[in-house]
Design a protein around this motif. Sequence first.
Motif, mmCIF file in Angstrom:
data_model
loop_
_atom_site.group_PDB
_atom_site.id
_atom_site.type_symbol
_atom_site.label_atom_id
_atom_site.label_comp_id
_atom_site.label_asym_id
_atom_site.label_seq_id
_atom_site.Cartn_x
_atom_site.Cartn_y
_atom_site.Cartn_z
ATOM 1 N N GLU A 60 48.764 21.893 12.427
ATOM 2 C CA GLU A 60 49.668 21.669 11.249
ATOM 3 C C GLU A 60 50.714 20.643 11.386
ATOM 4 O OE1 GLU A 60 49.469 23.826 7.208
ATOM 5 O OE2 GLU A 60 51.334 24.647 8.510
ATOM 6 N N GLN A 61 51.558 20.925 12.328
ATOM 7 C CA GLN A 61 52.619 19.937 12.854
ATOM 8 C C GLN A 61 52.419 18.737 13.578
ATOM 9 O OE1 GLN A 61 55.545 20.818 11.343
ATOM 10 N NE2 GLN A 61 54.609 22.755 10.537
ATOM 11 N N GLY A 62 50.882 18.394 13.422
ATOM 12 C CA GLY A 62 50.379 17.231 14.285
ATOM 13 C C GLY A 62 49.572 16.287 13.390
ATOM 14 N N ASP A 63 48.360 16.255 13.893
ATOM 15 C CA ASP A 63 47.335 15.343 13.187
ATOM 16 C C ASP A 63 46.418 16.059 12.304
ATOM 17 O OD1 ASP A 63 45.465 16.851 14.873
ATOM 18 O OD2 ASP A 63 44.313 15.334 15.549
ATOM 19 N N ARG A 64 46.503 17.410 11.845
ATOM 20 C CA ARG A 64 45.926 18.415 10.877
ATOM 21 C C ARG A 64 44.452 18.537 11.342
ATOM 22 N NH1 ARG A 64 48.768 15.692 5.668
ATOM 23 N NH2 ARG A 64 50.977 16.525 6.108
ATOM 24 N N SER A 65 44.277 18.150 12.689
ATOM 25 C CA SER A 65 42.918 18.751 13.114
ATOM 26 C C SER A 65 42.800 20.130 13.117
ATOM 27 C CB SER A 65 42.459 17.813 14.196
ATOM 28 O OG SER A 65 43.358 18.440 15.292
ATOM 29 N N TRP A 66 41.443 20.820 12.901
ATOM 30 C CA TRP A 66 41.071 22.348 13.187
ATOM 31 C C TRP A 66 40.609 21.942 14.680
ATOM 32 C CZ3 TRP A 66 42.333 26.688 11.026
ATOM 33 C CH2 TRP A 66 42.803 26.918 9.866
ATOM 34 N N LEU A 67 40.831 23.084 15.427
ATOM 35 C CA LEU A 67 40.433 23.076 16.836
ATOM 36 C C LEU A 67 39.707 24.309 17.141
ATOM 37 C CD1 LEU A 67 43.478 21.826 18.688
ATOM 38 C CD2 LEU A 67 41.660 20.294 17.854
ATOM 39 N N VAL A 68 38.836 24.235 18.077
ATOM 40 C CA VAL A 68 38.167 25.750 18.418
ATOM 41 C C VAL A 68 38.671 25.750 19.829
ATOM 42 C CG1 VAL A 68 36.116 26.864 19.054
ATOM 43 C CG2 VAL A 68 35.994 25.439 17.240
ATOM 44 N N VAL A 69 39.436 26.807 19.991
ATOM 45 C CA VAL A 69 40.018 27.127 21.370
ATOM 46 C C VAL A 69 39.577 28.396 21.920
ATOM 47 C CG1 VAL A 69 42.211 27.669 22.249
ATOM 48 C CG2 VAL A 69 42.247 26.165 20.522
ATOM 49 N N MET A 83 37.589 19.721 19.206
ATOM 50 C CA MET A 83 37.725 19.465 17.722
ATOM 51 C C MET A 83 36.849 20.127 16.918
ATOM 52 S SD MET A 83 40.148 17.151 17.577
ATOM 53 C CE MET A 83 40.171 15.930 16.472
ATOM 54 N N ALA A 84 37.215 20.858 15.955
ATOM 55 C CA ALA A 84 36.532 21.792 15.126
ATOM 56 C C ALA A 84 35.035 20.848 14.562
ATOM 57 C CB ALA A 84 37.166 22.668 14.235
ATOM 58 N N ARG A 85 35.625 19.684 14.012
ATOM 59 C CA ARG A 85 34.634 19.039 13.075
ATOM 60 C C ARG A 85 33.585 18.601 14.151
ATOM 61 N NH1 ARG A 85 34.749 13.502 10.768
ATOM 62 N NH2 ARG A 85 33.646 13.650 9.089
ATOM 63 N N ASP A 86 33.728 18.325 15.442
ATOM 64 C CA ASP A 86 32.680 17.918 16.557
ATOM 65 C C ASP A 86 31.674 19.188 16.676
ATOM 66 O OD1 ASP A 86 33.934 15.528 16.804
ATOM 67 O OD2 ASP A 86 34.702 15.828 18.541
ATOM 68 N N VAL A 87 32.438 20.408 16.650
ATOM 69 C CA VAL A 87 31.645 21.552 16.986
ATOM 70 C C VAL A 87 30.680 21.836 15.651
ATOM 71 C CG1 VAL A 87 31.896 24.247 17.322
ATOM 72 C CG2 VAL A 87 33.420 22.769 18.424
ATOM 73 N N GLN A 90 27.775 19.374 15.311
ATOM 74 C CA GLN A 90 26.727 19.813 16.599
ATOM 75 C C GLN A 90 25.931 21.051 16.068
ATOM 76 O OE1 GLN A 90 25.890 19.132 19.734
ATOM 77 N NE2 GLN A 90 27.160 17.199 19.613
ATOM 78 N N GLN A 91 26.551 22.016 15.408
ATOM 79 C CA GLN A 91 25.886 23.229 14.887
ATOM 80 C C GLN A 91 25.023 22.759 13.612
ATOM 81 O OE1 GLN A 91 28.885 26.099 13.711
ATOM 82 N NE2 GLN A 91 29.397 26.614 15.707
ATOM 83 N N ALA A 92 25.340 21.732 12.825
ATOM 84 C CA ALA A 92 24.729 21.113 11.870
ATOM 85 C C ALA A 92 23.530 20.535 12.338
ATOM 86 C CB ALA A 92 25.381 20.272 10.934
ATOM 87 N N LYS A 93 23.669 19.812 13.510
ATOM 88 C CA LYS A 93 22.619 19.031 13.809
ATOM 89 C C LYS A 93 21.423 20.143 14.334
ATOM 90 C CE LYS A 93 23.902 14.919 15.968
ATOM 91 N NZ LYS A 93 24.464 14.200 17.053
ATOM 92 N N SER A 94 22.091 21.100 15.250
ATOM 93 C CA SER A 94 20.806 22.034 15.831
ATOM 94 C C SER A 94 20.622 22.842 14.959
ATOM 95 C CB SER A 94 21.666 22.776 17.012
ATOM 96 O OG SER A 94 22.833 23.471 16.581
ATOM 97 N N SER A 95 20.835 23.382 13.689
ATOM 98 C CA SER A 95 20.372 24.263 12.929
ATOM 99 C C SER A 95 19.459 23.619 12.024
ATOM 100 C CB SER A 95 21.412 25.046 12.183
ATOM 101 O OG SER A 95 21.864 24.086 11.187
#
Lengths: 95, 981
Positions: A60-69, A83-87, A90-95
């Motif tokens: 939130e105090q940065g680039d407003r990206s959601w991350l999977v940690v 990056m959550a969006r990348d994850v 990927q999930q959308a592609k494989s499902s």
Amino acid sequence: MIINHPTLGPRDAAEFVHLGDATLMNRPDWQAEDAVEQFHEYLYQRDNPAGDYRELWYHEQGDRSWLVVTRNTLTHEITDVQMARDVAMQQAKSS
Amino acid sequence: MTDNYRLPESGKVDRSKPLNFSFNGKDMVGYAGDTLASALLANGTRLVARSFKYHRPRGIFTAGSEEPNAMVQLRSGDHTEPNTRATVAELFDGLTATSQNHRGPLNFDLMAVNDLLSPFLSAGFYYKTFMWPRAFWEKVYEPIIRSAAGLGKLSGNEDPDQYDKGFLHCDLLIAGAGPAGLSAALSAARAGARVILAEEDAIIGGRLNAETHEIAGDSADVWAETARAELAAMPNVRIMTRTTVVGAFDHGIYSAVERKTDHLATSAGKPRQVLWRIYTKRAIVAGGATERAVAFKNNDRPGIMLAGSVRAYANRFGVATGDAVSILTNNDTGWDTARDLVAAGVNLAAIIDTRDMAPLHSFAGTSIIMGAAVADTNGRLALSSIKLTNGQTIKTDCLAVSGGWSPNVHLTCHQRGRPTWRDDIAGFVPGGELPVGQSVAGAANGDLSLGAALNSGHKLGNALAKELGLTPTKSQAAKAADEPSSISAFWHVAGEGRAWVDLQNDVTVKDIKQSQAEGFRSVEHLKRYTTMGMATDQGKTSNVLGLAIMAEATGKTIPETGTTIFRPPYTPVAMGTLGGRARGKDYAPTRLTTSHEWGAKNGASFTEVGNWMRAEWYAKQGEAGWRDSVDREVIATRKSVGICDVTTLGKIDIQGRDAAAFLNLVYSNPFLKVPVGRVRYGLMLREDGICYDDGTTARLAENHFVMTTTTANAVLVYRRLEFVRQCLCPNMDVHLISTTDAWAQFAVAGPNSRALLSKIVDDVDMSNEGFPFMACANVTVCGGTPARLFRISFSGELAYEVAVPARYGDSMIKALMEAGQEFDATPYGTEALSVMRIEKGHVVGNELNGTTTALNLGMGGMVSVKKDSIGSTLAKRELMIADDVVRLVGIRPVDKSMKLDAGAHFLERGADTTMDNDQGWVTSVAYSPTFGHHIGLGFVIRGHERHGDIIRAWDGVRGKDIEVEIVSPHMYDPEGGIQRG
């Protein structure tokens, strides 16, 4: 804690907001026959592992990206950050 | 009796700089380099405090931050600081200190009656006494306990000092600048590492300052000064004295407190203390070791001290701690005290060594008793004599006790470290998993001899430099004698009477045995049941002793018994330091709208909404109170035109080919078919089906929407939208940006709003056909200023909102007011806004309170079942859509003169006031100048079917019970003709 942001490098955890289990990304199909049960599982049922745990953090105090940690709940060691969006893509592609 | 315990020659205080100070109003003199404790001892002051529970007379016990006894109230007035350890308070000219925790004078404490009551105050007495009669707790027991508890006192006023926070980065943090820390710093810094060397003391050297060691053939403090000078000259080294590393956190982050001005008479505008957050690649704990005591009957009298501290007072401060000093030891370091005291010219009465062996030395005129211990002591306010286990009595006014040394493992335990026992040094050393990147050197690691400490620091500094990719130099560790010090564990002297273990929390051997007898045997239970180690000193001088006694009582070994671990902070940290500058008004940023100044000049009274300041009302001369202003603003708006600053509402700009589909997912009602140039009210649910937020969203172009959120949820809604965008629909073409700060926005409401805005807005057909209800457009105002115009209404009036780039906020409000002069345009604040929305039946946070559904709010139809949206699936759950849930209603008092209260519960007339009979509750109330009486909103079971019923609003808190009529929540213009007109 320090989170190694995939594009911004190591950042103090104070810059982030923590949401919780990364399974929140796997939102069920609203048209499934047992959609209510699936959503109930999705929303309320969580694993509580002693060890590696994938969770969502928001820069939130940065680039407003959601991350999977991936964080070890025993040692707080962080072994993976994506990056959550990348994850999600990927999930959308494989499902 | 001034300064007559000062030794003629020894010590490092600056005798050319005398300093005046006072203790309990008595003036005394010390020197630069003294602590308050050393100065008090130099002046012969033994009794400095009363103990926590029994109010026993107590003196100075140690010479460092581990001090359990000598806590004083430092300074006076608003600057007063309770519970300051006299052993670390540096003396300055004009220092004032007083003793604490006594009623009446220090030498005749009325609370000392507790000492006689001690049989009733043993371990766990909190849990056993004060139980009955139950009614006594609140009125009798608690006030007594509260007045007796605590040590020092706060001033009760705001702390006038400033505190600050700072951030540092380094390759290597070294906590402790004693022999191990210094040699580690030298080897790592010589290899080029960026080193921070943090030292709690005002001077570098640690234990070297308290001993008479030699390093490299010279006095140890000469070596320390040479090392300091070398390090200080290196650009890659930062030496921080008066800085305590208090916590080890995740991923190599440490916190440290630097005391910037505590050693000065005033802070002179500078921050008093700084809380540092230090990011490290590696860290070395070189915190040394702390000496511990031996438990024997009445071992808490003033004059009974740790032997290493007695040595420190002689060697560093040039102070004799008594006229005739005795020593009780179970290890060789007690004999170091004997040697140094004799060398400094202190009269040594006796050495008692618990080990049955040949004496290590002999001293003329000193009795040496081997294989014995101290059985009891005498002296009411200070030690006068000791009685040995062999029956012998010795006159002595200071007993120096050494029960061995405990490595300072604290920072190694702040995460998963579990110290392990080493029999050869009778102490716990760091064990288990240390914080990432942390190593330990010197005495903290169990290397208790000087040579070993210098070597281990040197090696570790080199090894860590290598790990960091640097090349260590070929320099050697400084050479010093390496004489292993022998110890034979000896914990306590058996016998009747009380023998203290934890001095600060008044825990005795008896308490530990009682804890064992009552089944609290694990170390964690022992700690909590007896409170051992739970005082501000965290039991630095007592924990190991207590564990050993528990081990003995349970017939187990110490490793089997285990140890409690330590949490941050290592030493107490003031709340002010943790707060830093974030206090009072500076706790959070203050956000002002660009028309704030205009409001302030026009009578606005402001209220905080989140971080924003919003005008509540605009007072006019002659108005008796806020109600006058609010009533006037409402009437003026409904009769002519009112203007309200709504800049603070959250605004999110949403663009992209999939923007409509995105909104259709986040709002429960349909958004795909909103025409360009139209606004739609949107309801947002949580995934569990509960209402979350609401607002209007305008479609300015095919792929361009502007969403508004409530002021309070602006940040949270934005965060959630980003979650949906990135995590749930990553393939959508949609982009978000928060524009809350970018636009100044004003609601213009009332029958004359169209006429007013027609004078402001350039070239727009403002007729009802040209710009109907829920229309929106990009326009210009005042001859070319870009603006957005929305025809939306929160008040229920014919109304608009006009937004201009934020920098025009001040000009816009002025232009609107000028154009509105002919209509007597009236600015209105959040209170009038609230009155009008209650009249109209619009919901806000009072109703959207995190427990209510769309059905509860009378908006069940807004949850589309024909599409997927956040929350729509779980909103279908049985109990959320049952017939008998509460529904939003309006209420008005049957007796129109009555005032309504939010929070009152609804009951049927004649029903008992029980939860079973609860029919709902009142959420919002206001006096309505439009209707001339109070009105309210609330939730009633099946309320939508009950319009016209009379019900009671029962308020147990305010003691009110009045009859109200249930009506439609849309009390003002229920058909909405006015806002559409």
